[in-house]
Design a protein around this motif. Structure first.
Motif, mmCIF file in Angstrom:
data_model
loop_
_atom_site.group_PDB
_atom_site.id
_atom_site.type_symbol
_atom_site.label_atom_id
_atom_site.label_comp_id
_atom_site.label_asym_id
_atom_site.label_seq_id
_atom_site.Cartn_x
_atom_site.Cartn_y
_atom_site.Cartn_z
ATOM 1 N N ALA A 227 29.940 41.596 46.909
ATOM 2 C CA ALA A 227 31.373 41.418 46.685
ATOM 3 C C ALA A 227 32.013 40.595 47.793
ATOM 4 C CB ALA A 227 32.061 42.780 46.571
ATOM 5 N N VAL A 228 31.568 40.818 49.028
ATOM 6 C CA VAL A 228 32.090 40.039 50.152
ATOM 7 C C VAL A 228 31.712 38.572 49.997
ATOM 8 C CG1 VAL A 228 31.920 39.650 52.640
ATOM 9 C CG2 VAL A 228 32.126 41.975 51.765
ATOM 10 N N PHE A 232 34.047 35.228 49.467
ATOM 11 C CA PHE A 232 33.915 34.102 50.391
ATOM 12 C C PHE A 232 33.637 32.805 49.647
ATOM 13 C CE2 PHE A 232 31.012 31.408 52.909
ATOM 14 C CZ PHE A 232 31.840 31.103 53.981
ATOM 15 N N LEU A 233 32.716 32.837 48.690
ATOM 16 C CA LEU A 233 32.340 31.627 47.961
ATOM 17 C C LEU A 233 33.429 31.173 46.992
ATOM 18 C CD1 LEU A 233 28.550 32.294 47.275
ATOM 19 C CD2 LEU A 233 29.583 30.804 49.002
ATOM 20 N N GLN A 234 34.269 32.093 46.554
ATOM 21 C CA GLN A 234 35.414 31.698 45.743
ATOM 22 C C GLN A 234 36.401 30.874 46.565
ATOM 23 O OE1 GLN A 234 36.698 35.540 44.332
ATOM 24 N NE2 GLN A 234 35.596 35.336 42.383
ATOM 25 N N SER A 301 38.002 48.986 47.626
ATOM 26 C CA SER A 301 39.034 47.969 47.814
ATOM 27 C C SER A 301 38.429 46.686 48.343
ATOM 28 C CB SER A 301 40.104 48.473 48.786
ATOM 29 O OG SER A 301 39.524 48.840 50.004
ATOM 30 N N LEU A 302 37.363 46.210 47.702
ATOM 31 C CA LEU A 302 36.651 45.047 48.183
ATOM 32 C C LEU A 302 37.495 43.787 48.140
ATOM 33 C CD1 LEU A 302 33.231 45.779 46.522
ATOM 34 C CD2 LEU A 302 33.681 45.721 48.957
ATOM 35 N N GLU A 303 38.519 43.762 47.262
ATOM 36 C CA GLU A 303 39.311 42.549 47.179
ATOM 37 C C GLU A 303 40.138 42.308 48.435
ATOM 38 O OE1 GLU A 303 41.629 45.873 45.062
ATOM 39 O OE2 GLU A 303 39.571 45.245 45.415
#
Length: 305
Positions: A227-228, A232-234, A301-303
Protein backbone atom coordinates in the motif's frame (compact mmCIF):
# COMPACT_ATOMS: atom_id res chain seq x y z
CA UNK A 1 32.49 13.24 33.22
CA UNK A 2 32.96 14.37 29.65
CA UNK A 3 33.18 18.10 30.28
CA UNK A 4 29.60 18.49 29.00
CA UNK A 5 26.28 19.40 30.53
CA UNK A 6 24.94 15.87 30.77
CA UNK A 7 21.62 16.95 32.31
CA UNK A 8 20.67 18.67 29.04
CA UNK A 9 21.79 15.83 26.79
CA UNK A 10 20.85 12.29 25.87
CA UNK A 11 22.98 9.17 25.18
CA UNK A 12 23.12 9.80 21.42
CA UNK A 13 24.42 13.33 22.06
CA UNK A 14 27.30 12.27 24.32
CA UNK A 15 30.75 11.28 23.00
CA UNK A 16 30.33 7.95 21.25
CA UNK A 17 31.62 4.67 22.63
CA UNK A 18 33.02 1.73 20.65
CA UNK A 19 31.80 -1.85 20.65
CA UNK A 20 34.64 -2.98 22.91
CA UNK A 21 34.00 -0.22 25.43
CA UNK A 22 30.26 -0.89 25.46
CA UNK A 23 30.75 -4.63 25.94
CA UNK A 24 33.40 -4.11 28.61
CA UNK A 25 31.24 -1.67 30.57
CA UNK A 26 28.35 -4.13 30.51
CA UNK A 27 30.54 -6.96 31.81
CA UNK A 28 32.03 -4.86 34.58
CA UNK A 29 28.63 -3.65 35.72
CA UNK A 30 27.21 -7.18 35.79
CA UNK A 31 30.19 -8.37 37.82
CA UNK A 32 29.71 -5.54 40.29
CA UNK A 33 26.03 -6.38 40.69
CA UNK A 34 26.82 -10.04 41.30
CA UNK A 35 29.30 -9.05 44.02
CA UNK A 36 26.75 -6.81 45.79
CA UNK A 37 23.36 -8.52 45.54
CA UNK A 38 21.77 -6.07 48.00
CA UNK A 39 22.78 -2.72 46.53
CA UNK A 40 19.54 -0.93 47.46
CA UNK A 41 19.58 0.91 44.14
CA UNK A 42 16.32 1.73 42.38
CA UNK A 43 15.32 3.10 38.99
CA UNK A 44 12.25 5.33 38.72
CA UNK A 45 10.52 3.74 35.71
CA UNK A 46 7.36 5.88 35.98
CA UNK A 47 6.12 8.64 38.24
CA UNK A 48 4.58 6.05 40.54
CA UNK A 49 6.72 2.95 40.00
CA UNK A 50 10.37 2.07 40.50
CA UNK A 51 12.42 -1.05 39.80
CA UNK A 52 15.16 -2.43 42.02
CA UNK A 53 18.53 -2.72 40.32
CA UNK A 54 20.05 -6.10 41.11
CA UNK A 55 21.59 -9.04 39.29
CA UNK A 56 18.24 -10.81 38.82
CA UNK A 57 16.64 -7.77 37.16
CA UNK A 58 19.44 -7.00 34.68
CA UNK A 59 20.22 -8.97 31.53
CA UNK A 60 22.52 -8.42 28.52
CA UNK A 61 20.98 -8.06 25.06
CA UNK A 62 22.86 -8.89 21.88
CA UNK A 63 22.89 -5.89 19.54
CA UNK A 64 23.82 -7.41 16.19
CA UNK A 65 22.98 -10.46 14.13
CA UNK A 66 26.58 -11.61 13.87
CA UNK A 67 27.88 -12.93 17.16
CA UNK A 68 31.60 -12.16 16.85
CA UNK A 69 32.90 -10.04 18.34
CA UNK A 70 30.13 -9.91 20.92
CA UNK A 71 28.47 -6.56 21.54
CA UNK A 72 25.84 -6.30 24.24
CA UNK A 73 23.85 -3.66 26.06
CA UNK A 74 22.31 -4.11 29.53
CA UNK A 75 18.55 -3.87 30.01
CA UNK A 76 16.68 -3.45 33.29
CA UNK A 77 13.37 -5.25 33.64
CA UNK A 78 10.72 -5.55 36.38
CA UNK A 79 11.16 -8.58 38.63
CA UNK A 80 7.76 -9.94 37.61
CA UNK A 81 8.27 -9.57 33.84
CA UNK A 82 11.65 -10.42 32.36
CA UNK A 83 10.41 -9.77 28.81
CA UNK A 84 9.79 -6.06 29.46
CA UNK A 85 12.68 -3.60 29.40
CA UNK A 86 12.33 -0.29 31.25
CA UNK A 87 15.86 1.11 30.94
CA UNK A 88 19.25 0.66 29.22
CA UNK A 89 22.67 1.04 30.83
CA UNK A 90 24.68 3.52 28.75
CA UNK A 91 27.47 5.98 29.52
CA UNK A 92 27.75 4.69 33.10
CA UNK A 93 24.11 5.18 34.12
CA UNK A 94 20.60 3.88 33.56
CA UNK A 95 18.46 5.69 30.98
CA UNK A 96 14.73 5.49 30.45
CA UNK A 97 13.92 4.08 27.00
CA UNK A 98 12.23 7.31 25.94
CA UNK A 99 15.40 9.26 26.72
CA UNK A 100 17.56 6.88 24.67
CA UNK A 101 15.35 7.73 21.69
CA UNK A 102 15.67 11.48 22.20
CA UNK A 103 18.23 14.04 21.08
CA UNK A 104 19.02 17.64 21.99
CA UNK A 105 20.94 18.19 18.73
CA UNK A 106 19.23 20.36 16.11
CA UNK A 107 21.32 18.64 13.43
CA UNK A 108 19.34 15.44 13.92
CA UNK A 109 16.29 16.17 11.83
CA UNK A 110 14.74 14.06 9.10
CA UNK A 111 16.59 11.00 7.86
CA UNK A 112 20.15 10.70 9.16
CA UNK A 113 22.59 7.86 8.47
CA UNK A 114 23.33 5.77 11.54
CA UNK A 115 27.08 6.13 12.05
CA UNK A 116 27.70 5.97 15.79
CA UNK A 117 27.25 3.08 18.20
CA UNK A 118 24.49 4.98 20.03
CA UNK A 119 22.60 5.41 16.77
CA UNK A 120 22.84 1.67 16.21
CA UNK A 121 21.54 1.17 19.75
CA UNK A 122 18.54 3.32 18.78
CA UNK A 123 17.87 1.09 15.75
CA UNK A 124 18.12 -1.95 18.01
CA UNK A 125 15.82 -0.37 20.59
CA UNK A 126 13.16 0.52 18.02
CA UNK A 127 13.16 -2.89 16.34
CA UNK A 128 13.65 -5.16 19.34
CA UNK A 129 12.17 -3.45 22.40
CA UNK A 130 10.05 -0.32 22.07
CA UNK A 131 7.64 -1.42 19.34
CA UNK A 132 7.16 -4.95 20.62
CA UNK A 133 5.01 -6.26 23.47
CA UNK A 134 7.88 -8.45 24.64
CA UNK A 135 11.54 -9.06 23.91
CA UNK A 136 10.63 -12.57 22.76
CA UNK A 137 8.54 -11.26 19.85
CA UNK A 138 10.99 -8.83 18.30
CA UNK A 139 12.32 -8.20 14.81
CA UNK A 140 15.35 -10.14 13.65
CA UNK A 141 18.70 -8.64 14.61
CA UNK A 142 20.45 -6.59 11.95
CA UNK A 143 24.07 -7.21 10.89
CA UNK A 144 26.49 -4.66 12.30
CA UNK A 145 27.60 -3.68 8.79
CA UNK A 146 24.11 -3.11 7.42
CA UNK A 147 23.41 0.42 6.21
CA UNK A 148 20.53 2.20 7.92
CA UNK A 149 19.01 5.63 8.39
CA UNK A 150 17.16 6.89 11.46
CA UNK A 151 14.18 9.20 11.01
CA UNK A 152 14.18 12.09 13.50
CA UNK A 153 11.17 14.28 14.15
CA UNK A 154 10.74 16.82 16.97
CA UNK A 155 13.95 15.60 18.66
CA UNK A 156 12.81 11.98 18.74
CA UNK A 157 13.68 8.89 16.71
CA UNK A 158 10.39 7.94 15.05
CA UNK A 159 11.57 5.19 12.69
CA UNK A 160 14.32 3.80 10.48
CA UNK A 161 15.01 1.86 7.31
CA UNK A 162 17.84 -0.46 6.30
CA UNK A 163 19.47 -1.15 2.93
CA UNK A 164 21.32 -4.06 1.37
CA UNK A 165 23.85 -2.38 -0.90
CA UNK A 166 24.67 -3.50 -4.42
CA UNK A 167 27.76 -5.70 -4.26
CA UNK A 168 27.34 -6.64 -0.59
CA UNK A 169 27.19 -10.30 0.41
CA UNK A 170 23.74 -11.83 0.60
CA UNK A 171 24.65 -13.95 3.61
CA UNK A 172 27.56 -15.29 5.61
CA UNK A 173 27.85 -18.71 4.00
CA UNK A 174 27.86 -18.09 0.22
CA UNK A 175 29.72 -15.77 -2.14
CA UNK A 176 26.54 -14.35 -3.71
CA UNK A 177 26.29 -10.56 -3.77
CA UNK A 178 23.32 -8.27 -4.32
CA UNK A 179 22.98 -7.12 -7.91
CA UNK A 180 21.06 -3.95 -7.02
CA UNK A 181 20.34 -1.83 -3.93
CA UNK A 182 17.53 -3.33 -1.85
CA UNK A 183 15.31 -1.65 0.72
CA UNK A 184 15.14 -4.34 3.37
CA UNK A 185 13.45 -3.11 6.55
CA UNK A 186 11.08 -0.22 7.27
CA UNK A 187 9.74 0.68 10.71
CA UNK A 188 7.61 3.57 11.94
CA UNK A 189 6.70 3.92 15.61
CA UNK A 190 3.06 3.32 16.46
CA UNK A 191 2.60 6.82 17.84
CA UNK A 192 3.94 8.36 14.62
CA UNK A 193 1.94 6.60 11.93
CA UNK A 194 -0.59 8.21 9.58
CA UNK A 195 1.86 11.03 8.94
CA UNK A 196 3.49 9.97 5.67
CA UNK A 197 6.77 8.72 7.15
CA UNK A 198 6.63 5.42 5.25
CA UNK A 199 6.45 7.21 1.92
CA UNK A 200 9.13 9.65 3.08
CA UNK A 201 11.57 6.80 3.72
CA UNK A 202 10.78 5.12 0.40
CA UNK A 203 11.36 8.45 -1.37
CA UNK A 204 14.68 8.89 0.43
CA UNK A 205 15.78 5.39 -0.54
CA UNK A 206 15.01 6.04 -4.21
CA UNK A 207 16.70 9.44 -4.16
CA UNK A 208 19.80 8.02 -2.49
CA UNK A 209 20.34 5.64 -5.43
CA UNK A 210 19.20 7.91 -8.26
CA UNK A 211 22.09 6.76 -10.47
CA UNK A 212 20.90 3.13 -10.35
CA UNK A 213 18.59 1.99 -13.13
CA UNK A 214 16.78 -0.55 -10.94
CA UNK A 215 16.00 -0.64 -7.23
CA UNK A 216 14.68 -3.48 -5.11
CA UNK A 217 12.43 -4.08 -2.15
CA UNK A 218 13.03 -7.35 -0.38
CA UNK A 219 10.46 -10.07 -0.96
CA UNK A 220 7.87 -10.93 0.15
CA UNK A 221 6.18 -7.53 0.44
CA UNK A 222 3.73 -7.20 3.30
CA UNK A 223 0.23 -5.87 2.45
CA UNK A 224 1.04 -2.65 4.28
CA UNK A 225 4.26 -2.18 2.34
CA UNK A 226 2.44 -2.77 -0.94
CA UNK A 227 0.00 0.00 0.00
CA UNK A 228 2.87 2.37 0.76
CA UNK A 229 4.59 1.58 -2.55
CA UNK A 230 1.31 1.98 -4.43
CA UNK A 231 0.77 5.45 -2.95
CA UNK A 232 4.36 6.37 -3.75
CA UNK A 233 4.16 5.19 -7.36
CA UNK A 234 0.87 6.99 -7.88
CA UNK A 235 2.74 10.20 -7.01
CA UNK A 236 6.03 9.32 -8.75
CA UNK A 237 5.34 7.74 -12.12
CA UNK A 238 9.02 7.96 -13.04
CA UNK A 239 9.80 5.04 -10.68
CA UNK A 240 7.16 2.62 -11.99
CA UNK A 241 9.56 0.84 -14.33
CA UNK A 242 12.42 0.84 -11.84
CA UNK A 243 11.07 -0.59 -8.55
CA UNK A 244 11.15 -4.38 -8.20
CA UNK A 245 10.30 -6.90 -5.53
CA UNK A 246 13.41 -9.08 -5.39
CA UNK A 247 14.84 -12.20 -3.84
CA UNK A 248 18.57 -12.39 -3.25
CA UNK A 249 20.78 -11.86 -5.13
CA UNK A 250 18.33 -9.97 -7.37
CA UNK A 251 18.89 -11.36 -10.86
CA UNK A 252 16.17 -10.97 -13.47
CA UNK A 253 14.76 -14.38 -12.59
CA UNK A 254 14.37 -13.12 -9.01
CA UNK A 255 12.62 -9.81 -9.77
CA UNK A 256 8.98 -8.77 -10.15
CA UNK A 257 7.97 -5.28 -11.24
CA UNK A 258 5.91 -3.95 -8.33
CA UNK A 259 3.72 -1.52 -10.27
CA UNK A 260 2.85 -4.14 -12.90
CA UNK A 261 1.85 -6.63 -10.23
CA UNK A 262 -0.22 -4.02 -8.42
CA UNK A 263 -2.07 -3.31 -11.66
CA UNK A 264 -2.59 -7.04 -12.23
CA UNK A 265 -4.04 -7.42 -8.74
CA UNK A 266 -1.39 -9.87 -7.60
CA UNK A 267 -0.94 -8.21 -4.21
CA UNK A 268 -3.29 -8.08 -1.27
CA UNK A 269 -3.38 -4.58 0.18
CA UNK A 270 -4.90 -5.91 3.38
CA UNK A 271 -6.82 -2.70 4.09
CA UNK A 272 -9.13 -4.48 6.51
CA UNK A 273 -6.53 -6.75 8.01
CA UNK A 274 -5.46 -5.71 11.48
CA UNK A 275 -4.36 -8.97 13.07
CA UNK A 276 -0.63 -9.58 13.28
CA UNK A 277 0.47 -6.58 11.23
CA UNK A 278 -0.43 -3.45 13.13
CA UNK A 279 2.62 -3.90 15.38
CA UNK A 280 4.93 -5.02 12.57
CA UNK A 281 6.02 -8.40 11.39
CA UNK A 282 8.96 -10.29 9.91
CA UNK A 283 8.64 -12.51 6.87
CA UNK A 284 11.56 -14.76 5.96
CA UNK A 285 12.34 -16.40 2.64
CA UNK A 286 12.91 -20.09 2.31
CA UNK A 287 16.29 -21.10 0.94
CA UNK A 288 19.89 -20.08 1.53
CA UNK A 289 19.69 -16.64 -0.09
CA UNK A 290 16.95 -15.19 2.07
CA UNK A 291 15.93 -11.58 2.53
CA UNK A 292 14.03 -9.95 5.34
CA UNK A 293 11.10 -7.65 4.61
CA UNK A 294 9.44 -5.97 7.54
CA UNK A 295 7.08 -3.07 7.68
CA UNK A 296 5.55 -1.26 10.63
CA UNK A 297 2.48 0.64 9.47
CA UNK A 298 -1.15 1.26 10.39
CA UNK A 299 -3.29 -0.85 8.08
CA UNK A 300 -6.51 0.95 8.96
CA UNK A 301 -5.36 4.26 7.48
CA UNK A 302 -2.80 3.54 4.79
CA UNK A 303 -3.98 6.45 2.67
CA UNK A 304 -2.44 8.82 5.22
CA UNK A 305 1.05 7.29 5.28
Amino acid sequence: MYGLNITAMYPVDLPDVGETELFSAAGQYLSALAATPCSNEWFQSTQTEKVEINATNVRPLQLFKDEQPACEVLALHPPDDQTKAVALYLHGKWWHLDDVLRTSSKSRHGLVSAQSMMERVIVFLLSRVVERPSLGEAFSLHPRTESCKVLWKDNQAVGFYTVKHKGSLCDGWTSCCYLLPVLDTVLVRRSCRRRGFGIQMLQDFCSSFSSEEFLGLSSPLSPSMVAVVRSFLQQHEEYREHLYEVEAPGGWAQRRNIWLNIRLGRYSLGLTEESGLTSGHTQQHKGSNSLQQTCEMDLTSLEYL
